[in-house]
Design a protein around this motif. Structure first.
Motif, PDB file in Angstrom:
ATOM      1  N   LYS A 211       0.663  -1.634  -0.070  1.00 15.67           N
ATOM      2  CA  LYS A 211       0.190   0.189   0.020  1.00 15.67           C
ATOM      3  C   LYS A 211       0.716   1.500  -0.010  1.00 15.67           C
ATOM      4  N   THR A 212       2.265   1.013  -0.734  1.00 23.66           N
ATOM      5  CA  THR A 212       2.946   2.445  -0.705  1.00 23.66           C
ATOM      6  C   THR A 212       3.090   2.282  -2.334  1.00 23.66           C
ATOM      7  N   ARG A 213       3.225   4.108  -2.312  1.00 22.12           N
ATOM      8  CA  ARG A 213       2.941   4.636  -3.978  1.00 22.12           C
ATOM      9  C   ARG A 213       4.655   4.051  -4.046  1.00 22.12           C
ATOM     10  N   VAL A 214       4.923   3.695  -5.408  1.00 17.31           N
ATOM     11  CA  VAL A 214       6.215   3.370  -6.282  1.00 17.31           C
ATOM     12  C   VAL A 214       6.312   3.844  -8.120  1.00 17.31           C
ATOM     13  N   SER A 215       7.483   3.520  -8.247  1.00 14.38           N
ATOM     14  CA  SER A 215       8.013   3.955  -9.383  1.00 14.38           C
ATOM     15  C   SER A 215       6.856   3.247 -10.469  1.00 14.38           C
TER      16      SER A 215
END
Length: 698
Positions: free
Chosen positions: A330-334
């Motif tokens: 649930k983390t933002r990634v590239s």
């Protein structure tokens, strides 16, 4: 006094007739630009600072309140525009004198306005307005500077006494409405000025002065310039008339009608220009979106060494943002996490069902345990932009996002409108979800693999159209194809040579009659029969009630998990669409024919049943026909002993078939793929097409 009254009467007459063609010719005659370019932004910054600091007006002077605490010095140093203002200072001074002297000398407002326009003839229209506003701001700022410092600064007090400002302050309650009206007019002038400047800042590569929204606005600007300067002249006149006059003279000569009328007119101008500015932005957005749309088309037509360009263009073009959310952490990634992988783009609206997510989660989780399956899934939610995004949408989106273990885009609003257009027009997304497969180089490997995924799951990897065709070549119409992965116990019984019956429908009375008759026939035929109720598609409540009744009354077994029932019917629909995508019909493909028959059974009343032994020995029919055949078992009992129960049943069903029948088929609209014509699986005649609209699944 009489001179003042005569002048104002003349102004009223001019105000009522100033928009005629003769007036416009007079205004246009003053316009002779010499090509000089004036950067009005630094001047506007100073103007706004003056007007904001003077805005407390009389109330601020009486109550001792001040304007903004921050200073302009840092902004000026930052922008470095002192030199620019120096070039304009002389012109501003001349116009300032014109406003102050002409207004105090009793000249009419129209004459003063035209004098200012002639003085600024060599400037563009927006520069004329800004320089006039700057000149007015100098006088206006000086007036309120003295008034604000009157109580604390001896120099200001002395100047105020000579200007008789104490008298104005003494009668502030009476004059407040006039100052408020002037402030409203000044604010309206400032708003229109900023609006006109915005037109000049529009990108010329997307809109030209000849483009209708822009050309309409530019045609309004000369008139706007006249009335803005006219408003400044009138405000200056009011300000000047206060100086050196007694309170009685003030109340007799300062009428508020003119300022109010001007404020109304300037506001109307602002409304018209704002509307046109909106049209211009819409035109620019359409141009940009069209440009982006065609860029996407070119990108997909061009070979790439990996999928990064394609994914950036689709998901988010800004390199400094993290467009994806990892469903596990649930983390933002590239988007780098997708580099050179097969990517399945799950495209849908916000109406994904729990069943869809449960089944897809099972398939996706299964793939994570198999390193050879080098693919990832990305959810791209599409929301109709004509419907404003609200809290309900946000909650719905966040809920769905929280249930997904795969990647999702951070927010639907991150998608470029051109991307949404591309998805709808090129990939034919309507409402039903689709799954576009991109290979490791970003090329479309399959325009919609959702049917492939529902039918075979991870066996279909790498989810190409070629793989789908190969899978169909190895398939036959059999029980495993119908219930694969849903009911392993049923497949085990079939493998042991036992009889299996699947049946469905929503009429509980028919279900009671059918199960009772089928049990009696099975006993007479001395066969071991397992009956399983598989419900009805898109009828959750009725199916759920039927399952309860069937279980309570011990009519047969039933799939109690509604997800199984959803998956069973969804796979059948997917088989139909998958076959159709590969150009198969009931005339040239047996599986297509059998699947269509099953879907027809589900759409017709009151029920249906399928009997089989082993894997591919199958007999099936609609409710009444099947019941009739079972009730006539004594007529074909001997044949059943000789040929087997299922073949004998199939023969008798064919014997009962009559040309008089009525079949219905309800197909969900999906990715623009609803067939124009469907042939009846029983008689081979084209079925008549109807439309059905529904807003829910029950």
């Amino acid at each position: 006094m009489q001179q003042q009254i005569v002048r104002r009467t003349g102004d009223r007459r001019m105000f009522s007739s100033s928009d005629d063609s003769a007036m416009m010719k007079q205004i246009q005659a003053t316009h002779a630009p010499d090509g000089r370019v004036v950067d009005v932004k630094p001047t506007m910054l100073v103007i706004e600072e003056i007007l904001h600091r003077a805005s407390p007006g009389i109330e601020g002077v009486i109550n001792g309140t001040r304007g903004h605490a921050e200073t302009l010095e840092d902004k000026a140093a930052l922008l470095g525009f002192d030199g620019m203002l120096e070039l304009q200072a002389y012109t501003i001074h001349k116009v300032s004198c014109e406003l102050e002297c002409k207004c105090s000398g009793g000249a009419d407002a129209h004459g003063s306005t035209m004098a200012v326009l002639n003085m600024l003839s060599s400037y563009t229209w927006e520069a004329k307005i800004v320089l006039s506003l700057a000149a007015f701001s100098v006088n206006y700022g000086q007036f309120w500077l003295v008034a604000q410092l009157y109580a604390t600064n001896p120099l200001a007090k002395s100047v105020a006494i000579l200007k008789q400002l104490p008298d104005i302050i003494e009668h502030s309650n009476t004059l407040k409405s006039q100052f408020d009206a002037a402030n409203n007019l000044i604010k309206a002038v400032l708003d229109v000025t900023k609006c006109i400047i915005k037109f000049q800042q529009l990108p010329s590569n997307y809109i030209s002065p000849e483009t209708p929204p822009m050309s309409v606005a530019m045609a309004l600007v000369p008139t706007a310039a006249y009335w803005l300067i006219r408003s400044l002249v009138t405000c200056s006149s009011q300000l000047t008339s206060l100086l050196g006059m007694s309170y009685q003279h003030i109340t007799a000569t300062t009428e508020g009608w003119e300022i109010s009328s001007l404020a109304h007119k300037v506001q109307n101008i602002h409304d018209h220009l704002t509307t046109q500015l909106g049209h211009c932005h819409q035109h620019i957005d359409e141009k940009r979106h069209d440009e982006y749309f065609h860029m996407l088309i070119r990108l997909f037509e061009t070979p790439h060494i990996d999928n990064m360009k394609i994914l950036k263009a689709l998901l988010y073009s800004n390199d400094d943002m993290l467009p994806l959310v990892d469903g596990t952490t649930k983390t933002r990634v590239s988007i780098e996490v997708l580099r050179r992988k097969t990517v399945l783009l799950l495209i849908s609206d916000l109406d994904l069902s729990t069943e869809q997510l449960l089944v897809l989660t099972h398939i996706y989780s299964e793939s994570r345990a198999k390193p050879e399956l080098q693919y990832d899934l990305v959810w791209i939610p599409i929301q109709d932009r004509s419907i404003p995004w609200n809290d309900k949408h946000q909650q719905q989106f966040e809920h769905l996002q929280s249930l997904m273990p795969w990647y999702t885009i951070h927010h639907p609003t991150m998608l470029e409108p051109a991307v949404v257009k591309f998805i709808k027009e090129v990939w034919h997304f309507a409402k039903k979800q689709i799954m576009v497969v991109l290979d490791p180089q970003g090329k479309v490997a399959c325009p919609n693999a959702v049917h492939m995924v529902w039918i075979w799951g991870n066996i279909a990897y790498p989810f190409t159209s070629t793989k789908e065709e190969a899978l169909w070549k190895s398939e036959t119409w059999r029980l495993e194809l119908l219930v694969d992965g849903i009911d392993p116990d049923m497949l085990e019984l079939a493998a042991q040579g036992k009889y299996v019956c699947l049946y469905g429908g929503e009429d509980i009375d028919w279900i009671r009659r059918f199960t009772s008759t089928a049990k009696a026939v099975a006993q007479a035929a001395q066969i071991d029969l397992k009956m399983v109720y598989v419900g009805k598609h898109n009828s959750k409540d009725r199916t759920s009630r039927n399952i309860t009744t069937i279980t309570t009354e011990q009519l047969s077994q039933a799939w109690t998990d509604l997800t199984f029932i959803w998956y069973f019917w969804t796979r059948l629909e997917s088989m139909f669409y998958s076959k159709m995508q590969h150009g198969k019909t009931i005339e040239n493909d047996r599986i297509a024919q059998e699947v269509l028959t099953m879907l027809t059974f589900d759409s017709s009343d009151p029920g249906w049943a399928l009997f089989c032994i082993g894997s591919d020995d199958i007999a099936k029919a609609k409710g009444d026909t099947l019941l009739t055949s079972l009730n006539e078992f004594p007529q074909w009992e001997e044949e059943a002993k000789a040929k087997g129960f299922v073949p004998a049943l199939q023969d008798h069903l064919e014997h009962l078939h009559t040309p008089l029948h009525c079949n219905r088929l309800i197909l969900p609209g999906t990715d623009g793929g609803v067939p124009e014509m469907v042939i009846c699986a029983e008689c081979g005649q084209p079925m008549e097409k109807y439309f059905m609209y529904r807003c829910c699944v029950d």
